[in-house]
Design a protein around this motif. Structure first.
Motif, short mmCIF file in Angstrom:
data_model
loop_
_atom_site.label_atom_id
_atom_site.label_comp_id
_atom_site.label_asym_id
_atom_site.label_seq_id
_atom_site.Cartn_x
_atom_site.Cartn_y
_atom_site.Cartn_z
N ARG A 28 1.11 -3.79 -12.86
CA ARG A 28 2.16 -4.38 -11.16
C ARG A 28 2.14 -3.23 -10.24
N THR A 29 2.51 -2.61 -10.72
CA THR A 29 2.06 -1.23 -9.42
C THR A 29 0.89 -0.86 -9.25
N LEU A 30 -0.07 -0.38 -9.83
CA LEU A 30 -1.92 -0.04 -9.44
C LEU A 30 -1.72 -0.33 -8.11
N ASP A 31 -1.84 -1.69 -7.68
CA ASP A 31 -2.43 -2.02 -6.34
C ASP A 31 -0.85 -0.62 -5.20
N GLN A 32 -0.56 -0.68 -5.10
CA GLN A 32 0.38 0.01 -4.15
C GLN A 32 0.15 1.86 -4.42
N THR A 34 -2.34 2.82 -5.55
CA THR A 34 -3.69 2.95 -5.49
C THR A 34 -4.29 3.16 -3.40
N GLU A 35 -3.29 2.05 -2.73
CA GLU A 35 -3.08 1.84 -1.56
C GLU A 35 -2.80 3.82 -0.95
N ARG A 38 -5.85 5.67 -1.72
CA ARG A 38 -6.50 5.57 -1.19
C ARG A 38 -7.06 6.28 0.35
#
Length: 190
Positions: A28-32, A34-35, A38
């Protein structure tokens, strides 16, 4: 103007995938995470928790720890589980990796020497687990005089109550040295 660096703690496959150390809500934290990575790969350092080959030779209670978790030693664990979680690996380089053998990334002094050379004064911390390795990284940073920003939606734990307690500890006891914010708040502060 602060000179900051993104310190991402132990976002590795051995915690993301089904292992005895699986952290269910790391995904659940991977998107944040990653952003943030990035947008700032050149300002990102990933730590990786690297277990020993076996409990033998480990000092004190670390030997007991790895006797309990012997299946997670590097003699028994598939090597690819030590890698960063997808999609983070694609940012290395320019992001860098610092391997560590304890909860804290400060133990051997390499990270501190590197940050001094880069004149970093603030660490933006993401990763896992909030109440173990993230806590050790943040408290060590505070001890060394760094400002700490913990992105509360980009850190995770296997224990919801301990996660909340760790964030509360930073807010209440270390409010001069640390800030708690969301990844979006940090990224929009630009």
């Amino acid at each position: 103007m602060r000179t900051w660096l993104h310190l991402c703690i132990d976002m590795q496959r051995m915690f993301l995938e089904e292992t005895p150390w699986h952290v269910p809500w790391m995904a659940r934290t991977l998107d944040q995470v990653t952003e943030v990575t990035r947008r700032f790969p050149e300002r990102t350092i990933f730590t990786r928790f690297i277990p020993p080959p076996s409990p033998d030779g480990m000092p004190g209670k670390w030997r007991d720890y790895y006797e309990k978790w012997e299946m997670m030693t590097t003699n028994r664990l598939p090597h690819d589980l030590l890698l960063l979680a997808d999609p983070l690996q694609r940012y290395v380089p320019p992001a860098r990796i610092f391997d560590k053998h304890t909860y804290s990334p400060w133990t051997d002094g390499r990270l501190q020497r590197h940050l001094v050379q880069e004149r970093v004064d603030t660490l933006v911390i993401t990763g896992g687990e909030t109440d173990v390795c993230v806590m050790a990284a943040a408290l060590g940073a505070i001890e060394l005089g760094y400002g700490v920003v913990v992105l509360k939606d980009a850190v995770c734990s296997g224990d919801d109550d301990a996660h909340e307690a760790a964030l509360t500890l930073f807010e209440r006891r270390f409010s001069v040295q640390s800030e708690i914010m969301t990844a979006e708040e940090f990224l929009s502060a630009g």
